[in-house]
Design a protein around this motif. Structure first.
Motif, short mmCIF file in Angstrom:
data_model
loop_
_atom_site.label_atom_id
_atom_site.label_comp_id
_atom_site.label_asym_id
_atom_site.label_seq_id
_atom_site.Cartn_x
_atom_site.Cartn_y
_atom_site.Cartn_z
N THR A 276 0.85 -1.19 0.00
CA THR A 276 0.00 0.00 0.00
C THR A 276 0.89 1.24 0.00
OG1 THR A 276 -0.05 0.03 2.42
CG2 THR A 276 -1.81 -1.17 1.30
N GLY A 277 0.33 2.36 -0.37
CA GLY A 277 1.09 3.59 -0.35
C GLY A 277 1.99 3.72 -1.56
N GLU A 335 1.93 7.45 5.13
CA GLU A 335 1.50 6.79 3.89
C GLU A 335 1.75 7.65 2.65
OE1 GLU A 335 -0.48 7.00 6.60
OE2 GLU A 335 -0.13 4.92 7.26
N GLU A 408 5.94 -2.37 7.65
CA GLU A 408 5.40 -1.07 8.08
C GLU A 408 5.65 -0.86 9.58
OE1 GLU A 408 3.80 1.40 6.59
OE2 GLU A 408 3.73 0.63 4.56
#
Length: 461
Positions: A276-277, A335, A408
């Motif tokens: 993600t991101g 993010e 993360e």
């Protein structure tokens, strides 16, 4: 100062390429950083003492020349051994900081001292931040060796300018250099920093690391006992017990941690492949450092002016709060790039204030004859803190790695741990002495006896 700071940090982004080109291991390439850090740790307080004894200008010219020669040797090194020798010589350049503080305190009127000390202090962080900005393009276009030529661009003009502009400041002859103390200090610092830097390579519980840590502790005890019995010790244990000194030194250690932890976490996070991101480029990672670098420099200048209005203790409080908030913010929200820019800029401004404040606190707490060695120890502790920030952040990311890539949670933990370290700076700031009352003109002259001749005419006018 920018030239030296660049030479200290500029090799970090090129470690994998240095390992490949010089046919060495990752641990061998890491010694390119360790050798310079160890040399700086040993040389900084010794050079500060020599500047107090023989005059800072003379010692400054020698130190800059040796650092430049070492940087050039590293740039042309055909092997790892030659690279390490050059980096060790370059590390002697760490003495520029206590020498600069001694010059500032000797030749500037008291009203301008704090601003100048603040500006000089911010250069240590600025050089490290700029190294990350220029590393990617230079490596891609010219090769890693040109990273080592860049500091020369700052060091050579620095020599010429020091020779032509920096005034002669008389030394304060004493009993000479405490070479026994210097030798023991060097021995325990080398053992401690080697254990620290090799912890990841050998394992933190390995026999080698534990043995070095034990030797460092034993040598430190012997050194402390010797220094208490010397008439003019290299590092006076009584001086280290002064509240303005020990609080500033401990804050410097944690501030150094905060600077270099961000130097590891931010660039790696930008370029980290994640489900993600974003996954940014090396250029994006470099550009992230620009606002932090600018903010750090401007904050260092502002801190000197604020010193006269609210005192360096209050400046350190604000710097600790800003830095802690910046790291706390990115620990929660990282993010998108704009979140990193906000947190990174707050970190840069906060560290600029903190670096300037701790230097001014030390300068204000000691006699003029002790400026060099006291600020030398303070600079040394920033370097040690920076090494801690690099190593601890790397351990956190390694522990969270999945399929070779940090998760993360690793970045969030790294940022959170650094935010906690900044609460330590805040506590130390609150424990520091409150602002001194503004003295009368005669008191300012007494603090700088050799300025009496120039101060009296202006006072009469």
């Amino acid at each position: 100062m920018v030239g030296y700071s660049l030479s200290m940090a500029v090799l970090t982004p090129a470690m994998p390429i240095v390992q490949r080109d010089l046919h060495t291991s990752a641990a061998g390439a890491a010694w390119g950083l360790t050798a310079m850090m160890l040399a700086a740790a040993v040389a900084t307080p010794v050079v500060g003492r020599l500047g107090d004894l023989y005059g800072p200008r003379r010692v400054l010219l020698v130190v800059l020349a040796v650092a430049t020669a070492g940087t050039v040797l590293s740039a042309v090194a055909p092997s790892l051994g030659v690279l390490l020798a050059g980096r060790a010589l370059a590390g002697i350049g760490g003495g520029v900081f206590p020498l600069a503080y001694t010059v500032i305190r000797s030749v500037l009127p008291p009203a301008r001292t704090a601003a100048a000390v603040g500006l000089m202090s911010s250069m240590l962080g600025l050089g490290g931040a700029l190294s990350w900005c220029v590393a990617g393009p230079v490596i891609d276009l010219l090769g890693w060796r040109w990273l080592l030529w860049l500091p020369v661009v700052g060091l050579v003009p620095g020599i010429v300018t020091a020779w032509r502009v920096v005034p002669q400041v008389p030394g304060r002859p004493g009993a000479g250099v405490d070479w026994w103390g210097a030798g023991l200090f060097s021995a325990w610092m080398v053992a401690a920093l080697t254990a620290l830097t090799q912890g990841m390579a050998w394992g933190w519980t390995s026999a080698g690391v534990l043995g070095l840590a034990g030797a460092a502790a034993a040598l430190a005890v012997v050194w402390w006992c010797v220094e208490r019995r010397v008439d003019e010790p290299l590092v006076d244990p009584r001086l280290m017990r002064v509240r303005g000194v020990w609080t500033a030194n401990a804050a410097s250690l944690l501030a150094g941690y905060g600077l270099m932890a961000g130097g590891v976490l931010f660039p790696l996070l930008v370029q980290a492949p994640r489900p993600t991101g974003f996954a940014g480029s090396a250029t994006q990672a470099a550009m992230l450092q620009l606002p932090a670098s600018i903010g750090m420099t401007l904050a260092g200048v502002a801190a000197g002016r604020l010193h006269h209005r609210v005192g360096s203790r209050a400046v350190l409080v604000v710097g600790a709060v800003l830095t802690g908030l910046g790291y706390g913010f990115v620990a929660i929200a990282h993010e998108t790039m704009w979140q990193l820019y906000i947190g990174g800029t707050a970190r840069g401004v906060g560290l600029g204030l903190a670096y300037a404040a701790v230097a001014n606190l030390v300068v204000a707490a000691v006699e003029p004859a002790q400026t060099g060695v006291a600020t030398g120890v303070n600079t040394l502790l920033r370097t040690v803190g920076g090494s801690l920030g690099t190593q601890v952040s790397a351990v956190i990311l390694t522990a969270s790695a999945v399929h070779g890539h940090p998760g993360e949670s690793g970045y969030a933990t790294g940022f959170a741990v650094t935010a906690v370290a900044m609460t330590g700076v805040l506590a130390l700031a609150l424990a520091a002495p409150k602002r001194r009352p503004v003295g009368r003109p005669s008191e300012a002259v007494d603090a700088h006896p050799h300025e009496c001749a120039s101060a009296q005419p202006s006072a009469q006018r």
